[in-house]
Design a protein around this motif. Structure first.
Motif, short mmCIF file in Angstrom:
data_model
loop_
_atom_site.label_atom_id
_atom_site.label_comp_id
_atom_site.label_asym_id
_atom_site.label_seq_id
_atom_site.Cartn_x
_atom_site.Cartn_y
_atom_site.Cartn_z
N GLU A 15 0.58 -1.35 -0.27
CA GLU A 15 0.22 0.82 0.21
C GLU A 15 0.89 1.03 0.08
O GLU A 15 1.94 1.54 0.50
CB GLU A 15 -1.05 -0.15 1.49
CG GLU A 15 -2.09 0.75 1.07
CD GLU A 15 -3.37 0.83 2.23
OE1 GLU A 15 -3.17 1.69 3.50
OE2 GLU A 15 -3.76 0.34 1.93
N ASP A 44 -4.14 5.56 -2.31
CA ASP A 44 -3.04 4.35 -2.89
C ASP A 44 -3.89 4.74 -4.37
O ASP A 44 -4.48 3.99 -5.16
CB ASP A 44 -3.82 3.34 -2.05
CG ASP A 44 -2.80 1.90 -2.46
OD1 ASP A 44 -1.75 2.45 -3.09
OD2 ASP A 44 -3.16 0.99 -2.16
N ASN A 46 -1.13 2.47 -6.19
CA ASN A 46 -1.47 1.69 -6.39
C ASN A 46 -3.33 0.81 -7.17
O ASN A 46 -3.70 0.03 -8.34
CB ASN A 46 -1.24 0.26 -6.02
CG ASN A 46 0.25 0.27 -5.64
OD1 ASN A 46 0.69 0.07 -6.60
ND2 ASN A 46 1.09 -0.14 -4.14
N GLN A 47 -3.63 1.46 -5.83
CA GLN A 47 -5.31 0.89 -6.22
C GLN A 47 -5.70 1.74 -6.85
O GLN A 47 -7.42 0.90 -7.97
CB GLN A 47 -5.96 1.33 -4.43
CG GLN A 47 -5.15 -0.44 -4.16
CD GLN A 47 -6.37 0.39 -2.21
OE1 GLN A 47 -7.05 1.19 -2.13
NE2 GLN A 47 -6.30 -0.98 -1.28
N HIS A 48 -5.71 3.06 -7.16
CA HIS A 48 -6.26 4.16 -8.10
C HIS A 48 -6.24 3.43 -9.18
O HIS A 48 -6.81 3.78 -10.04
CB HIS A 48 -5.96 4.80 -7.44
CG HIS A 48 -7.01 6.21 -8.27
ND1 HIS A 48 -7.67 6.77 -8.06
CD2 HIS A 48 -5.96 7.54 -9.27
CE1 HIS A 48 -8.42 7.60 -8.69
NE2 HIS A 48 -6.86 8.11 -9.36
N SER A 51 -5.41 -1.78 -12.12
CA SER A 51 -6.38 -2.86 -12.21
C SER A 51 -6.13 -3.96 -11.78
O SER A 51 -7.08 -5.40 -11.78
CB SER A 51 -7.43 -2.64 -13.05
OG SER A 51 -7.21 -2.94 -14.46
#
Length: 146
Positions: A15, A44, A46-48, A51
């Motif tokens: 994260e 974050d 990575n999350q944003h 995918s």
């Protein structure tokens, strides 16, 4: 615009949460900003931005300016997702004539074309007998400002 230094994202990235203001930032006239962060106000990257981590790679755009009109500046970091099905209008990374290039994919009259944003550079018309090797879809580009 050739690309080099493709690096695969880690399948389970750590994260990387950074504070996210709970208001939108005005790019015209300023408005007062909030002086606090809420409990869940974080972003974050990575999350944003990613995918499918196992199919995502980073690449750095070279010094060419043929994609500036599409928002890709020389030296930008590109996020390339190999799991996405390329569609007409997508910015794609292709393996063309022995090297990687980034162009806008256009399908016209059943044929593929690779467009730059520069008016003085004609599109690459992919001959029907050539199978276009789309390596991935560019989903994000990051420009360094300082």
């Amino acid at each position: 615009m050739a690309l080099a230094n493709a690096i695969q994202a880690h399948p389970e990235p750590a994260e990387a949460r950074s504070p996210l203001l709970p208001v939108n930032v005005t790019c015209g006239f300023p408005s007062p900003a909030e002086d606090f962060y809420g409990a869940g106000d974080g972003l974050d990257l990575n999350q944003h931005c990613i995918s499918n981590p196992v199919a995502t790679f980073f690449a750095q755009a070279d010094t060419g300016t043929s994609m500036v009109g599409f928002g890709i500046q020389p030296g930008d970091t590109l996020i390339v997702d190999r799991s996405r099905t390329p569609r007409s209008g997508d910015i794609v990374m292709v393996n063309w004539e022995g090297g990687f290039t980034v162009k806008k994919l256009v399908q016209r009259r059943g044929r593929f074309e690779l467009h730059s944003s520069a008016d003085d550079i004609p599109p690459i018309i992919v001959p029907p007998e050539i199978e276009l090797d789309v390596w991935g879809v560019v989903t994000w580009s990051f420009t360094r400002h300082a």
